[in-house]
Motif scaffolding. Sequence first.
Motif, PDB file in Angstrom:
ATOM      1  N   SER A  21     -10.559   4.988  -1.230  1.00  0.00           N
ATOM      2  CA  SER A  21     -10.731   3.567  -0.910  1.00  0.00           C
ATOM      3  C   SER A  21     -11.441   2.862  -2.058  1.00  0.00           C
ATOM      4  O   SER A  21     -12.272   3.446  -2.735  1.00  0.00           O
ATOM      5  N   HIS A  35      -5.954  12.128   2.491  1.00  0.00           N
ATOM      6  CA  HIS A  35      -6.626  10.868   2.282  1.00  0.00           C
ATOM      7  C   HIS A  35      -7.602  10.922   1.136  1.00  0.00           C
ATOM      8  O   HIS A  35      -8.043  11.986   0.771  1.00  0.00           O
ATOM      9  N   ARG A  95       1.977   2.301   2.881  1.00  0.00           N
ATOM     10  CA  ARG A  95       1.322   2.881   4.062  1.00  0.00           C
ATOM     11  C   ARG A  95       2.342   3.255   5.122  1.00  0.00           C
ATOM     12  O   ARG A  95       3.252   2.481   5.404  1.00  0.00           O
ATOM     13  N   ASN A 120      -6.412   0.080  -1.032  1.00  0.00           N
ATOM     14  CA  ASN A 120      -5.984   1.091  -1.995  1.00  0.00           C
ATOM     15  C   ASN A 120      -4.517   1.414  -1.745  1.00  0.00           C
ATOM     16  O   ASN A 120      -3.991   1.133  -0.671  1.00  0.00           O
ATOM     17  N   SER A 127      -7.920  -0.684   4.184  1.00  0.00           N
ATOM     18  CA  SER A 127      -8.568  -0.565   2.880  1.00  0.00           C
ATOM     19  C   SER A 127      -7.556  -0.914   1.789  1.00  0.00           C
ATOM     20  O   SER A 127      -6.361  -0.637   1.921  1.00  0.00           O
ATOM     21  N   LYS A 141       0.815  -1.223   0.000  1.00  0.00           N
ATOM     22  CA  LYS A 141       0.000   0.000   0.000  1.00  0.00           C
ATOM     23  C   LYS A 141       0.842   1.264   0.000  1.00  0.00           C
ATOM     24  O   LYS A 141       0.357   2.345  -0.310  1.00  0.00           O
TER      25      LYS A 141
HETATM   26 MG    MG Z   1      -7.762   3.423   4.337  1.00  0.00          MG
END
Ligand code: MG
Length: 374
Positions: free
Chosen positions: A163, A243, A70, A157, A155, A68
Amino acid sequence: MKAALRTVVIDVSDLSDEVSDELLRDRLQPAVEILKRGGIVAFPTETVYGLGARYDDPQAIRRIYEAKGRPADNPLISHISSVEMLKVLTREENFDVALLSEAFWPGALTLVLPKRPEVPDDVTAGLDTVGVRMPNHRVARELVHLTGVPIAAPSANRSGRPSPTTGQHVLDDLDGRVDAVVIDRQPLIGLESTVVDLSVSPPVILRPGSVTKEQLELVLDREVVASDREENVPKAPGMKYRHYAPDVELVLYRTARPGDADHSLMSIGEDAVGLESYGVIRLESEGSGGDSEHGIGSESAECSRAVSIDRPLSRAVIRNIRDLDDYASSLFHQLREFEQLGVERIYAPTVEEKGLGVALMNRLRKAATRTIDF
Ligand code: MG
Ligand code: TXA
């Protein structure tokens, strides 16, 4: 760059709700095997698609963060298939947990609870709490049940992107970066779950969703605090990042004349002067002037009618949205679709911050660069 993986696509959308559990299980088996062996698999939940790994495999969890892109300080939600499974993650069994799980599970509510020491730090990003939810989607619950342990899943994405609400969105972001994607075509709620922190008193809503503050207060019979306002130190680490944002600029519009579609389009057109093309989301329930003969009836949000109005300089692509539910379920899809159409800017209406409107405005604000009033 690492060599891309071959992502296995498992499409179960031909299976109707009535099909036997056995048939669904057969089809999900390859995904279950991958999860058991420490692979990462994207799958539908009733809110948005998640990207899952078994909660007890730190190496698999780290692959989720990597796929991701992330930030490492943003914890994952662990998904369970029965209330029984909650015990694996937390010792907390207080009255509030019982009331909320009884009222809202399976469903779009994540509870943040003190974690058991066995829950790896990689899942909770080092916090001493864990986010837990039981999804109201057959595929998600079967995957968890068959794997036999909670599945940690953010999520599905790329970090910062809207998302995913379809299997295609997942593939657009993560094809070649995950081991498998399970695809189903049921329409989803379209916004992520409500996250409520029960490790503090009174409980705090860290992220608004389709389960509202009013519903939580009714069930708990006490005050629940909304922490939606921008704070210096957000408690849900994920809420501090930009986001849900498409690669195209998103501008919100708030109109004092909601019934006057001509006024809205003209005002937006003025803001868009100089652009070649822009997208407009229009809320029909807010009043659509003389355009009501084009009511879009009951087709799904993804089929919303597109209208192009040619102006001397700019082209407006308009998407009509029926109501608040339709707006919530199709927002992320619309953002991605406008992006693919190559528009240079997207205009989306603000909504009243009531009920689902609170969650919708939360996502819109995080994705938008500015708001215009007219
Ligand atoms: Mg998310
Ligand atoms: O509907 C959903 O919640 C979806 C589906 C896949 O379940 N999941 C989802 O996950 O939206 P994600 O990772 O995109 O968002 C999880 C949010 C983040 O804002 C994160 O910071 C917060 O929940 N969160 C998770 N565990 C937490 C914890 N222990 N304490 C505080 N916040 C937590």
